[in-house]
Every structure is written in structure tokens, then in C-alpha cells.
Write a protein that holds these residues in place. Sequence first.
Motif, PDB file in Angstrom:
ATOM      1  N   SER A 180       0.821  -1.200   0.000  1.00  0.00           N
ATOM      2  CA  SER A 180       0.000   0.000   0.000  1.00  0.00           C
ATOM      3  C   SER A 180       0.861   1.259   0.000  1.00  0.00           C
ATOM      4  O   SER A 180       0.576   2.208  -0.714  1.00  0.00           O
ATOM      5  N   ASN A 181       1.890   1.274   0.820  1.00  0.00           N
ATOM      6  CA  ASN A 181       2.725   2.464   0.907  1.00  0.00           C
ATOM      7  C   ASN A 181       4.084   2.064   1.474  1.00  0.00           C
ATOM      8  O   ASN A 181       4.235   1.829   2.661  1.00  0.00           O
ATOM      9  N   GLY A 201       5.415   4.351   4.198  1.00  0.00           N
ATOM     10  CA  GLY A 201       4.629   4.189   5.416  1.00  0.00           C
ATOM     11  C   GLY A 201       4.975   2.893   6.132  1.00  0.00           C
ATOM     12  O   GLY A 201       5.099   2.845   7.354  1.00  0.00           O
ATOM     13  N   LEU A 218       8.172   3.170   7.937  1.00  0.00           N
ATOM     14  CA  LEU A 218       8.052   3.992   9.134  1.00  0.00           C
ATOM     15  C   LEU A 218       7.358   3.249  10.263  1.00  0.00           C
ATOM     16  O   LEU A 218       7.426   3.649  11.421  1.00  0.00           O
ATOM     17  N   ARG A 267      -5.092   4.475  -4.816  1.00  0.00           N
ATOM     18  CA  ARG A 267      -4.520   5.771  -4.443  1.00  0.00           C
ATOM     19  C   ARG A 267      -3.320   5.577  -3.527  1.00  0.00           C
ATOM     20  O   ARG A 267      -3.336   4.752  -2.638  1.00  0.00           O
ATOM     21  N   VAL A 271      -2.368   9.847   0.729  1.00  0.00           N
ATOM     22  CA  VAL A 271      -3.593  10.202   1.419  1.00  0.00           C
ATOM     23  C   VAL A 271      -3.284  11.306   2.387  1.00  0.00           C
ATOM     24  O   VAL A 271      -2.268  11.257   3.056  1.00  0.00           O
ATOM     25  N   PRO A 324       5.437  11.580   8.583  1.00  0.00           N
ATOM     26  CA  PRO A 324       5.886  12.249   7.369  1.00  0.00           C
ATOM     27  C   PRO A 324       4.874  13.265   6.858  1.00  0.00           C
ATOM     28  O   PRO A 324       3.699  13.228   7.214  1.00  0.00           O
ATOM     29  N   TRP A 330       3.424  13.725   3.993  1.00  0.00           N
ATOM     30  CA  TRP A 330       2.244  13.255   3.262  1.00  0.00           C
ATOM     31  C   TRP A 330       1.522  12.138   4.016  1.00  0.00           C
ATOM     32  O   TRP A 330       0.712  11.435   3.451  1.00  0.00           O
ATOM     33  N   GLU A 373       1.529   9.260   4.512  1.00  0.00           N
ATOM     34  CA  GLU A 373       1.915   7.913   4.061  1.00  0.00           C
ATOM     35  C   GLU A 373       1.131   6.821   4.775  1.00  0.00           C
ATOM     36  O   GLU A 373       1.680   5.867   5.310  1.00  0.00           O
ATOM     37  N   LEU A 374      -0.199   6.972   4.757  1.00  0.00           N
ATOM     38  CA  LEU A 374      -1.052   5.949   5.385  1.00  0.00           C
ATOM     39  C   LEU A 374      -1.346   4.833   4.392  1.00  0.00           C
ATOM     40  O   LEU A 374      -0.949   4.900   3.230  1.00  0.00           O
ATOM     41  N   PHE A 375      -2.049   3.812   4.866  1.00  0.00           N
ATOM     42  CA  PHE A 375      -2.470   2.702   4.005  1.00  0.00           C
ATOM     43  C   PHE A 375      -3.969   2.848   3.777  1.00  0.00           C
ATOM     44  O   PHE A 375      -4.760   2.503   4.655  1.00  0.00           O
ATOM     45  N   PRO A 376      -4.383   3.372   2.622  1.00  0.00           N
ATOM     46  CA  PRO A 376      -5.788   3.744   2.447  1.00  0.00           C
ATOM     47  C   PRO A 376      -6.768   2.597   2.670  1.00  0.00           C
ATOM     48  O   PRO A 376      -7.879   2.830   3.146  1.00  0.00           O
ATOM     49  N   THR A 392      -4.194  -0.135  10.852  1.00  0.00           N
ATOM     50  CA  THR A 392      -3.030   0.731  10.685  1.00  0.00           C
ATOM     51  C   THR A 392      -2.200   0.732  11.963  1.00  0.00           C
ATOM     52  O   THR A 392      -0.971   0.567  11.929  1.00  0.00           O
ATOM     53  N   GLY A 444      -8.409   5.608   4.220  1.00  0.00           N
ATOM     54  CA  GLY A 444      -8.615   6.444   3.042  1.00  0.00           C
ATOM     55  C   GLY A 444      -9.884   7.269   3.125  1.00  0.00           C
ATOM     56  O   GLY A 444     -10.050   8.235   2.380  1.00  0.00           O
ATOM     57  N   GLN A 447      -6.798  11.872   9.488  1.00  0.00           N
ATOM     58  CA  GLN A 447      -5.655  11.161   8.915  1.00  0.00           C
ATOM     59  C   GLN A 447      -4.358  11.601   9.589  1.00  0.00           C
ATOM     60  O   GLN A 447      -3.472  10.785   9.849  1.00  0.00           O
ATOM     61  N   ARG A 461       0.072   6.301  14.594  1.00  0.00           N
ATOM     62  CA  ARG A 461       0.874   5.190  14.078  1.00  0.00           C
ATOM     63  C   ARG A 461       2.324   5.313  14.533  1.00  0.00           C
ATOM     64  O   ARG A 461       2.967   4.323  14.882  1.00  0.00           O
TER      65      ARG A 461
END
Lengths: 398, 295, 231
Positions: free
Chosen positions: B177-178, B181, B184, B292, B295, C82, C84, C86-89, C96, C131, C138, C145
Motif C-alpha cells: 500500500s505504501n 509508510g 516507518l 490511491r 492520502v 511524514p 504526506w 503515508e497511510l495505508f488507504p 493501521t 482512506g 488522517q 501510528r
Amino acid sequence: MHQFGRLCGAALLAGALGFGAAPAEAQAPGVTKDEITIGALGALTGATSFMGGPGRDGLQLGIEQINAAGGINGRKIKLVYEHAFTPAESVAAAKKLVESDKVFALILSSGSTGAAAAANYVRETGVPTYNLFGATPIIRTPFAKNVFHGAMPDAPTSAQALVDRVYQAKPDAKKIGLLVGTYSFPQSNKAAILPILEARGVKPVIEEFDQDSRDFTSQLISMARQRVDAVIVLGSFSEAGFAYKQAPEKGLANAVWVLDGSAVNDAIVPIIGERDPKNVWGYSNMPAFPAQDHPEAVKFRQAWIAKYGTPPQGRPNSYDMVGYGGAFILAKAIEAAGENLTWDGLIGAWSTMKGAKPSDLGGADVIFPETFSETDHQGNRALGRATIKGGLWQTVGQ
Amino acid sequence: MAEFVMVILGGLKFGAVYALAAIGIVVIHKATRTVNFAHGGLVMLGAFATYVLVVDWKWPYWTAYLVVPLLIGALAAGLELSILRPLRRADLFTVVLGTIFLGTALSEAFRLAYNTELLAVPAAISGAPIFIDIGEDAAIVTLEQIWVTGGALAVGLAGLFLFRYSTLGRSMRAMASNIRGAQLCGYSVERVYATAWFTGGALAGLAGVFAAPSRGVSPELAVSIIASAFVAAVIGGFDSLAGALIGGLLLGVVETLSAAYVSSAAKSAISFVLLFLVLLWRPEGLFPEAKRRHV
Amino acid sequence: MLEISGLKVSYGAVQAVHGIDLTLAPGESLALLGANGAGKTSSVEAIAGLLPTAGGRVVFDGADITGKPASHIVRRGLALVPQWRELFPAFTVEETLLAASSAPRGRPPLPLDHVYDLFPILGQRRLQLAGSLSGGEQQMLAIGRALVTNPKIMLLDEPSAGLAVGIVRSLVGIVQRICQAGVGILLVEQNLEIAEAVATRCVVLSTGRAVWTGRMDDAAGRAAIQEAYFG
């Protein structure tokens, strides 16, 4: 004969001029004082390598035994083997062997595809040619005086044997299915079988498949739908094996299966997964199968293992045997042609050879005796009745 | 009617093996963004390892179900580590090219080592087929058919659940997915990639164990499996394990139906027709996943 | 705790960060200020291991972590939130947080409830997909997280970007609470107000160089910051 006449003339002239005791010999290509070079071609890789590879190994084994026993009239045989799978490769290999390696005789140890491709070329050059495995009519007709055929019978003979096997197993069989490969060898056998069935008033259910097929759903369902009593498979052992194995799943149980010569191979047993299938039949162009408990076969197998070591699955196969036996037949013909070897001399001697067999030169009789005449170059017409017993193909009479 | 039932069951048997191979491709692609063109080679090696174990060494058949996936999984992880990881520094395209050549190398190495046309592997299970009365006719089902279909589906479903609910699966999905991420969170790219290749390889190995008796072992197996598995994966959306499973079964059934009711030539064409139809109707596949990134 | 000396970052031939120095102790808070393109994000991402360093040393907790992968650094207790997020939609809120708490690590993670206590809204949305959350939620999830990895130092890269004032205010309060709990905070901010509310010290960057280091409330700093932002 023309060339022969010229040679005789030259010899007479030399004699008349008093050049030594022996005439100056114009040796045929590939022949020296102590060696005869023989060429062979066949596929060492690719779909038909189950013929070419064993053909080479069998020939080599036979030649070594002949050489070990002193060779032919004091000369040793040397084998040059060329890999050739496609038709183009087969023609190129034949050309190379004849024109650049200058072989004395050419052995076609490819299947029908290679034999058909090389047919024109060997006819044109007139090189003595021994067709071991090619059943195709293209190499047989029109008749060529320099082309001889060995253990593999022509298509009409084997077609008759296939139909015979059906009625031997199921005398009241009515509907017969023909499962035919779309490639050259099965197609020529199909052409030979149809008139025989027609003469019996049988209209077969014909289904075709591509070379190396593994899935026979469509063909088997069609045969099950028409409730065939017997299936004649014209194809390789792997094709026949997978078709047989899939048959019950597709609704075709209890049919008699008759397999063409190229499918009669022990490698089919692990594919079908049964050691004693009760309804699988075929013919054999040899008195016994490679792994059969038969004195000549045992002798052959021991020699094979002594030379090549522990065999892989399915080896030595019938092509090893035919290659081996073929080496002796050719050697016998060469021996009969005498000391002064010429193409015409060899062809003449070969065309009158009767009941030649490997044991004549100390080999194991793993092929039927071969007989030739001026007008018939099909060495073998005998075919055994074969079935699978205890995981091996066995000849059980004729 | 009985015939139709047999056709569908036959299709499911093929389809279950396609599905297993397709799931392996999707697992690797999801976690590492690499389309593994060497997957067919891995399936072939799985079938080959089965041959060695069962035929050469005469081990009981069930051991193949344990040993082969571990072996092929380790091999896949090893290939990732030794060959693809250095390539990854170049770019993704290089890696994908790398897998194409890797696949060819696997097949050709096999061809060199085993010159014989085909290595046959006996069925894992044998016995009298079962006759199921349907109307006046009977559908015939063999034990091997039940075993392969059921076994491959069970493994595929287990893979689905593992990917969905286990910590291991979560790490691969996070990486898919990322990638930043996931790092991290504490997931090492190297370790997750190796895990994904191991899992994908193990599934390929199992597909090989299931495919070996009905297909035999030959380089041709690698080619035909990779083609079918890809079609199955694309039909399913390429990033969905459930999609790959359904896609594989669908492909197997459609192929068999067309072989039975159209012709055997139609069978090989139908998979691409199916592919085009699905892509025309739903370009994202039957089971698309969220695409996507930011996000 | 965190000592950075001579940190350099470059993108090919272009050098983005020309050697900056800073130190940060647990419970301390430091703001990294500067205009767009000053090299703030490059610096924190290099510290966290997401970007390769082109020179300098990053020492954390007594160990040299320069050039170590991000996963290694977060396991040692240095977490980055970060820019952006950088999550997992396709992950739910809970998944998460589970992904972060179940990643391999030498130290125990913080319980998920800790995050839900700080951000009750996340507790209510634990089964909602990341997402589908609002921007503020978010950002909370991204902080959550990072928090469950049980960091000793947390790097926050512009947490206020794109968020409404009310949400920013509540985020500031939460970051203050995290800092008071003993976590060192390194905050990258363009918004001076937020930086002042969170940080006691600051480093001002301009075109990849530290132009001023000192206390937030120092008058000299003011001038440097003005200079850095408005030239």
C-alpha cells in the motif's frame, strides 16, 4: 551401374598398363583402408528427441560391439551424428553429412518429419540410406533403390495391426474412435487406417489434437457422447497417456484403447498411473520390449547399462533397440558388399539380404529378422501384440 | 446433464491450479510491485521436485506437499536476494526483465539437465472413480480430481486468509500500500520482499505439486502455466488474491466449456477472449483494489 | 540523545542540505523552521532513514544510525510522522495501528488504547478505512501510528499542512502532551505560531544551511526567522 562400369574400365586399364598387383582403388566416400564413416540424423532435443537420442545411443552401442568384434572386413565403423529436429534442420544435416563429412551411408534416426524432409535429397544423391523410424510414405514412395526401411513397418502394415488389436480385444466393437495428432506421422497413419475401417463397414469418430497436447477434454467428451467402444490413438506416448488418464473424468470409461507404435513406450506407465491397465493394447515391431524379461532383451539391456550407466526413466526404449539392431543390419549389408566398397555395391548386396539379424554379427536379436529384395526395401513386416503388464509393455504373441 | 457436470468439475480442477499459481503472482506483485515472469519456471521446478521426491527417491507422496513449497519458497527468496535485489537499484523495468530471463533460464536449465521429453509423476491418490447418478446418466468423478481441486482450493483460501489476517500478511499489504509508510512502521523492505517471494514461491511450488500428475514435468509446463496464471491474475484485478482465485477458477471452467462445446482450438483462444472481455467491461479487473497512494 | 552533525543531503548533483547540526534530548522540543525549499523535509527524512545522507553523522541513543534503513531507525525509537502522512488507504484505523505495533521491534509497543485516549475520534472510527478519514483524522492516525512504535524521539513534518485552524489547535495540544510525557519532538513547521506553541528552541534553515540556532523567544532569532522567510 554407369559409375560401376567406369570404375571397372579404370581398373582394367590400370591392369593393362601393369600398375602393380592391386588395382588403384577409387574408394567410395567415407571409406578408408581401416574405417567406414556412417552418418545419422535425428532430434536430440525437442518433441521427437525420444526417438533421436535413443536412436543415437542404440546405434553407437551396436557399432561399438561390431568394432570390438573386429569390425567389417577389417574396417571399423565411425558414427557421425547430427542433431536435426525441424524439416529444415533435417535437410541441412543430411547435406552436411553427405557433402562435408562424406559419409558412406546415411541413417535416418528421426521420426517421420525428418525422414520426409530428407527424402528428396537422399533420392537425388543416391546415398545408401537406412530409414529406422520414419513410417511416412514420403520416404517410401516412389520407390528408391538406395533407400531401405528397417524395423518400422510402412503405414498400411501398422494400420492393419492397430485395427486387428481392436477386434482381438473386443470382437463385437461397433463404434471406433480415432484420436489423431494433427502432425505428419499420425496423419499418414490415419490415411492408412481409414480404408481398412471402411472395408469393415466402420465409420470412425475422428477427433484431432495438436502435437504435445496435454488436455483432451474436447476430444474425449465427443467420444463419450458417441459412446465409442474403442479408441485408437495415433500420437506419442505422452499424448496417448494423458488422453487415457483423462478419459474417465470426461465420461469415457471402459473403452478399449489401442495405441500406435510411437505411444507404445514404458514412459506411458507413470502417466497413466496404472501398472496393469486391462484395456490398453498396441503392437510392437520387435520380438520383445526393452524391459521385458526376454533373453535377448536382457542381454541388450545389460550391454546398454554397461555403456551408459543407470538409465533415466523410460530408457533404454524401443528406439534404443531399433537403433542398436539397425547398426547390425547395416553392418551386415556392408559386409556382404565385400572389400571394395561402393554405393552401388552396398545397394546391390543390401537388396538381396534375407533374414538378416544382429546375432549374425554377435549382437542381441532385439529386432525381427529383416529381408529385402530388389523391389521391396521394407525389411520388417512382423508385428507383435503388446500390452502393459506389471508396469511394462510386453509382447504377448502376434 | 451428467456431461455438463463433468465438464464443470474438470474445469474447476484446471482452474484450481491456475488459481494457486495466480495467487502466487499476485502476492509477489502486491508486496514488491514486481511482475514475476519467472513464476511458471517456479511452478515447473515444483513439479520437478515432486518428481524427484516421489519417483526418484520414492518418498511418500504427502511429503511433497510439505517439502516442495519450503524448497521452492526458499529458492524464490534466494533468487530475489541474489539476482533481483541488485537489479532493483536500477529500476522496476529492469527487475521485470530480469524475471523474464530468470524464467527462461529455469526452463532451459531443466531442458539441459533432462533431455527426455517428459517426466511423468503418478497421481497422488488413486482408486475407483465415483459414479454420481444424474437423471438417466452418471457423472464420473475421479478421486484425483477431488483431491487436486479441493487441495488447491484449500491452499488458495489459506493463502487468502494468511494475507488478510496474519501479521505477516499485514506487513506485505502495508508494504504494497505504501512502501514509505510501511518502513516507518518498522518493516524492513528487504525482509518483507524476501517474505513475499518466499510465500509466492511456496504457492508456486504447491501449484507444481498439484499440477505434476495431470500435466507431467516438462519446460512446456512453465510456459502454459505462466500464460494461464497471468490471465487469471489480470481477470481478478492483478492486486486481489480473491480475484486471482476466482479468476483462475473462471478461466479453467470457461476453457473447459469451450473445449467441450466449441473445439479444442477454441480452448486456447478463449482465455484471451475472456481477458479482453473483462478488460473492456471492467478495465480494473473483477476485483480491483484501492490504487490511491497518497492520502 | 539525538545528535546531528554536518548532515548533508543531495538529489543527484543538486545538494539540498549543506551540513546542519542539531541536538535534541527526550522531553525537549525543537522546531526546524524555514521557507519552502529550505531543506527541512530533506533533513528529517534523511534523519529517519527514508533518504540517503550525502555526508555528516546521525547519532541516536549513543549509536551511529547514519545511512541505516528507516525500519531499523524506527525500531530503535526514532519515529517520523511524514509530511504526506503515508497511510495505508485500504487499512482500517485499527489495522493501521496494529501494523505499526506488530512490526518486529526490540521494545514493547505502546498499547493501542493509548492512542485512542489521545485521539478519542480515532477510537470511534477504529473500523473505518484510513482512506475515508478527514484530513485532520488522517493526521491524527499518522501521529498515532508513529506513537505506538513507542518512540523516544518523534519527528513531525508539517503536521498542520492543509488543516483547519481548530484542528491544528487541538493537534498542538496533543503534541505538547506527548512531549510532556518525555518524548523528544522535532517539529518541521512553516507556521511560526504553531512552532512557538510547541517548541522551546529552533533551528532556522535557508537554502539548505542553518542560519540561526537558539531559543524560540530570543529577539535575535526573530530577525533571522524574518530574514529566512521573507528575504
